[in-house]
Design an enzyme around this catalytic site. Structure first.
Site, PDB file in Angstrom:
ATOM      1  N   SER A   1      11.308   0.474   7.668  1.00 32.94           N
ATOM      2  CA  SER A   1      10.744  -0.572   7.158  1.00 32.94           C
ATOM      3  C   SER A   1      11.728  -1.947   7.279  1.00 32.94           C
ATOM      4  O   SER A   1      13.065  -1.616   7.195  1.00 32.94           O
ATOM      5  CB  SER A   1      10.219  -0.649   5.785  1.00 32.94           C
ATOM      6  OG  SER A   1       9.607  -1.751   5.467  1.00 32.94           O
TER       7      SER A   1
ATOM      8  N   ILE B   1       0.736  -1.130   0.033  1.00 37.11           N
ATOM      9  CA  ILE B   1      -0.176   0.159  -0.004  1.00 37.11           C
ATOM     10  C   ILE B   1       0.979   1.341   0.114  1.00 37.11           C
ATOM     11  O   ILE B   1       0.493   2.194  -0.613  1.00 37.11           O
ATOM     12  CB  ILE B   1      -1.064  -0.125   1.134  1.00 37.11           C
ATOM     13  CG1 ILE B   1      -2.019   1.372   1.112  1.00 37.11           C
ATOM     14  CG2 ILE B   1      -0.176  -0.022   2.455  1.00 37.11           C
ATOM     15  CD1 ILE B   1      -3.127   1.059  -0.224  1.00 37.11           C
TER      16      ILE B   1
ATOM     17  N   LYS C   1      -5.772   2.931   7.444  1.00 33.09           N
ATOM     18  CA  LYS C   1      -6.673   2.019   8.154  1.00 33.09           C
ATOM     19  C   LYS C   1      -6.418   0.460   8.564  1.00 33.09           C
ATOM     20  O   LYS C   1      -5.883   0.003   7.551  1.00 33.09           O
ATOM     21  CB  LYS C   1      -8.016   2.388   7.302  1.00 33.09           C
ATOM     22  CG  LYS C   1      -7.911   1.772   5.947  1.00 33.09           C
ATOM     23  CD  LYS C   1      -8.191   0.314   5.978  1.00 33.09           C
ATOM     24  CE  LYS C   1      -7.844  -0.236   4.572  1.00 33.09           C
ATOM     25  NZ  LYS C   1      -8.096  -1.783   4.414  1.00 33.09           N
TER      26      LYS C   1
END
Length: 306
Positions: free
Chosen positions: A33, A11, A87
């Site tokens: 990351s 994403i 989200k």
């Protein structure tokens, strides 16, 4: 403002990186990351080290899986950085409330993003439904998990939400476009024998005016993918399809006046929140998801393998 991206997965690469690159408000100066990097951007694996080496960072955008979001967000807020969350904002409502308290205590912006609310025709659907008595509303959200979440095992772990990972997008639209409060009354959750989260779910909602409101989520759809909300009212039928990108009233397509995508609008809103040190932290989609798990009858279904 300088911003750091935490979590460089699918994403982030598909949506966040292009949106930040196209924005006049943000400058991506660091990533954190364990699975990916962004060309030309310094990469870190520890948040304290990132903030130490990049003291000018004013905000962080969190794209790690939900289970890891709270600890990163907590640390960033305590360090006085504005925080933007993919989200759902965290795994539990209690964690979300803790983050909101921290943001207010440290006078920084906090944004729980629901990207599907920024789809092109959601606002128009909201306006049309505002004064229409609702009779029936159906959500049909069916897609192929192998296509949209290839190899992402975290979606099947506790906190990964399973089919509610896309399903919460539908709930974010529903809570945006319906003028009346509603809540989950029944739920059926189909859970693969070898997984922890549902691959399909069927929900029914209590609506204060007695309208029939249901949702069907399924990750096993190998045919045409569907992200549709159909609302029948006394004044006609609204069809919000393609995840909110298209709208028809009684079969007549409505025009789309915007060419700006979901994520550019989210980052523009984040810039406004940061400037005002404001909090935008609506939890209603997560509340309905949590209620579905609490209300849900579990039904064992076939094992799932990638």
């Amino acid at each position: 403002m300088e911003i750091a991206l935490i979590g460089v997965g699918k994403i982030a690469r598909d949506q966040h990186v292009p949106a930040i690159a196209a924005s006049a408000d943000w400058d991506l100066v660091a990533t954190l990351s364990h699975e990916g990097t962004v060309d030309g951007v310094p990469a870190f694996t520890d948040l304290d080290e990132l903030l130490q080496h990049c003291p000018g960072i004013g905000a962080v955008s969190l794209c790690v899986p939900p289970g890891a979001r709270f600890s990163y967000a907590e640390a960033a807020l305590k360090a006085g950085r504005h925080v933007m969350l993919e989200k759902p904002p965290s795994v539990t409502l209690a964690e979300c409330h803790a983050l909101e308290r921290l943001a207010r205590a440290h006078d920084v912006a906090l944004f729980a993003t629901w990207h599907s609310r920024e789809a092109a025709m959601v606002s128009a659907a909201q306006s049309w439904l505002r004064d229409k008595p609702l009779r029936r509303l159906r959500i049909i959200w069916k897609e192929d998990v192998r296509r949209w979440h290839p190899g992402q095992d975290w979606v099947w772990e506790p906190g990964g939400l399973g089919v509610f990972d896309p399903g919460i997008n539908a709930l974010s639209i529903l809570t945006e476009i319906l003028p009346d409060a509603f809540h989950v009354s029944t739920a059926m959750l189909d859970i693969p024998e070898n997984r922890q989260t549902p691959i399909a779910a069927a929900l029914a909602f209590h609506h204060p005016a007695g309208a029939e409101v249901t949702a069907e989520f399924d990750w096993r759809e190998a045919g045409p993918q569907r992200w549709d909300i159909i609302a029948e009212t006394d004044a006609g039928t609204l069809a919000l399809t393609h995840g909110g990108a298209r709208l028809a009233i009684d079969g007549v397509p409505q025009s789309n006046a915007t060419e700006v995508g979901e994520y550019p609008r989210l980052y523009a809103k984040m810039a406004r929140l940061a400037a005002a040190r404001a909090v935008d932290f609506d939890l209603s989609p997560l509340l309905h998801t949590a209620d579905a798990f609490l209300r849900g009858e579990r039904r064992s279904t076939a094992v799932f393998h990638w």
